[in-house]
Structure formats: C-alpha cells, structure tokens
Design a protein around this motif. Structure first.
Motif, PDB file in Angstrom:
ATOM      1  N   ASN A 140       0.836  -1.197   0.000  1.00 22.93           N
ATOM      2  CA  ASN A 140       0.000   0.000   0.000  1.00 22.93           C
ATOM      3  C   ASN A 140       0.875   1.253   0.000  1.00 22.93           C
ATOM      4  O   ASN A 140       2.084   1.196   0.199  1.00 22.93           O
ATOM      5  CB  ASN A 140      -1.005   0.014   1.166  1.00 22.93           C
ATOM      6  N   ASN A 143       2.960   2.151   3.344  1.00 22.21           N
ATOM      7  CA  ASN A 143       4.165   1.334   3.544  1.00 22.21           C
ATOM      8  C   ASN A 143       5.295   1.761   2.618  1.00 22.21           C
ATOM      9  O   ASN A 143       6.465   1.622   2.955  1.00 22.21           O
ATOM     10  CB  ASN A 143       3.858  -0.149   3.337  1.00 22.21           C
ATOM     11  N   SER A 156       3.619  -0.705  11.280  1.00 19.22           N
ATOM     12  CA  SER A 156       2.547  -1.641  10.978  1.00 19.22           C
ATOM     13  C   SER A 156       1.907  -2.084  12.292  1.00 19.22           C
ATOM     14  O   SER A 156       2.593  -2.316  13.275  1.00 19.22           O
ATOM     15  CB  SER A 156       3.106  -2.844  10.227  1.00 19.22           C
ATOM     16  N   THR A 157       0.591  -2.187  12.312  1.00 12.50           N
ATOM     17  CA  THR A 157      -0.095  -2.559  13.553  1.00 12.50           C
ATOM     18  C   THR A 157       0.100  -4.023  13.892  1.00 12.50           C
ATOM     19  O   THR A 157      -0.004  -4.412  15.044  1.00 12.50           O
ATOM     20  CB  THR A 157      -1.598  -2.246  13.456  1.00 12.50           C
ATOM     21  N   SER A 163      -2.250  -5.692   6.812  1.00 10.22           N
ATOM     22  CA  SER A 163      -2.696  -5.060   8.062  1.00 10.22           C
ATOM     23  C   SER A 163      -2.567  -3.548   7.947  1.00 10.22           C
ATOM     24  O   SER A 163      -1.840  -3.032   7.114  1.00 10.22           O
ATOM     25  CB  SER A 163      -1.878  -5.578   9.243  1.00 10.22           C
ATOM     26  N   SER A 164      -3.268  -2.835   8.801  1.00 10.69           N
ATOM     27  CA  SER A 164      -3.242  -1.375   8.742  1.00 10.69           C
ATOM     28  C   SER A 164      -1.896  -0.841   9.200  1.00 10.69           C
ATOM     29  O   SER A 164      -1.153  -1.490   9.925  1.00 10.69           O
ATOM     30  CB  SER A 164      -4.373  -0.798   9.578  1.00 10.69           C
ATOM     31  N   THR A 165      -1.594   0.370   8.747  1.00 10.52           N
ATOM     32  CA  THR A 165      -0.324   1.016   9.019  1.00 10.52           C
ATOM     33  C   THR A 165      -0.594   2.420   9.527  1.00 10.52           C
ATOM     34  O   THR A 165      -1.555   3.057   9.113  1.00 10.52           O
ATOM     35  CB  THR A 165       0.510   1.085   7.728  1.00 10.52           C
ATOM     36  N   SER A 166       0.252   2.914  10.421  1.00  8.81           N
ATOM     37  CA  SER A 166       0.111   4.290  10.880  1.00  8.81           C
ATOM     38  C   SER A 166       1.439   5.024  10.705  1.00  8.81           C
ATOM     39  O   SER A 166       2.498   4.412  10.684  1.00  8.81           O
ATOM     40  CB  SER A 166      -0.342   4.339  12.337  1.00  8.81           C
TER      41      SER A 166
END
Length: 190
Positions: A140, A143, A156-157, A163-166
């Motif tokens: 994505n 990333n 990465s969570t 998986s979602s990333t912040s």
C-alpha cells in the motif's frame, strides 16, 4: 397620551426597518459543473466579494451562500478558470467552470495556508515522486513511504500482510494532540 403614541410609532418604525433589512438578505444556491464533461465539482470555493463570506461545494457540487442583489459571487477551483457573477433576481445559479490551460507551478503550503515557492523556504521540504513510490512495490501507499521521509515513522499494527499502518511524525503534536499527518489530495484534506 401623546408620549405613548410617540413611543408606539417609534417602536413600530424600528421593527419595520428590521423586517425590511432582513428581507433583502437572501440565499443563492446551485450546482457547479465542469464545462468539459458536466461532472459536479467538489471543493469549489464560492466567495461573496462584498461580504467576504466563503463556502465550498459538497460532493455533488452543491453550494448555498447569502448574497443580496448586486453582490458579486466568485467561483474558484484549482485547475479551472475563475468565474465572477453579479447577482440579479435569480435564486439559483448553476455556473460551469472551464479547465485552465495554465500549468500549475510548484507551490509549498506552510503553516496557516501560507503559500511559498520551495526555493524561498528556509527549511527543507520533502518531496517524493510517484515513480519512487511505484518502485518500492509495497502492498500500500503508506508502507512505501517507510524510510523515505525524515522524521516519519511508518509502523505496521501487526505483522500480517494487508494489516493497517500508521505514520507517527517527530516533533510537536498537532492541535488534535496527535502526531498523525494530514493528507491533502487534490485540495481535499483527508
């Protein structure tokens, strides 16, 4: 008796003046479309030049602004020619904006919406080109920013694929008391 009549007339006159003043103020609304393909334009800035009040169009290009007869309404949108319309008796105005032939120059938006050229800033501005992001072949967009922007930690969570990333930014927190970035894509804050 004369004094009571005087106060009654004064009270009636001031109330009538207030009603007449409020009757002149009216709302003008409409939908803004692109001239080339008749698609609604979201995020168009609609400004009443006389009162300096501004609104933006919603997802279907609809706007509503307070304007009196004779006021000038300005429609501006990035990549389109600015349009000015003098308000007459109509309550619905549906302007069509034409695309601009001008090339948009490189502009950096700093604090409080101040626009500056990149060369004139005293600090460094990070720029990541689309080709650089495409070369990373990550799953994505977020990333693909890892290791490319100083002061930004991409976390990465979980270790699972997809998986979602912040993103956590170094430095002071924002007004919302978070270190999360603000993404602005085509003038729309996300």
């Amino acid at each position: 008796m004369r004094r009571i009549l005087y106060f009654f007339l004064l009270f009636t006159a001031t109330n009538l003046l207030g009603v007449v003043a409020r009757a002149q103020e009216r709302t003008v609304s409409g939908t803004i479309l692109a001239d080339d393909d008749n698609s609604p334009l979201q995020g168009v800035t609609v400004t009443n030049k006389n009162t300096s009040k501004r609104v933006q169009t919603n997802a279907v290009g609809y706007y509503s602004i307070v304007a009196d007869k004779g006021h000038v309404i300005i429609f501006t949108f990035v990549g389109y020619v600015r349009k000015e319309i003098v308000i007459g008796d109509e309550k619905m105005i549906n302007p069509k904006l034409t695309p601009s032939d001008q090339q948009i120059g490189e502009v950096v938006v700093t604090a409080y919406g101040i626009k500056r050229e990149k060369k004139s800033l005293g600090s460094d501005v990070q720029e990541i080109k689309g080709e650089d992001i495409a070369q990373t072949r990550r799953d994505n967009f977020i990333n693909s920013l890892a290791g490319r922007v100083p002061g930004a930690s991409v976390v990465s969570t979980s270790g699972a694929p997809g998986s979602s990333t912040s993103i956590i930014l170094r430095g002071g927190t924002s007004l919302g008391l978070t270190n999360q970035p603000l993404f602005v894509i085509d003038g729309v804050p996300l």
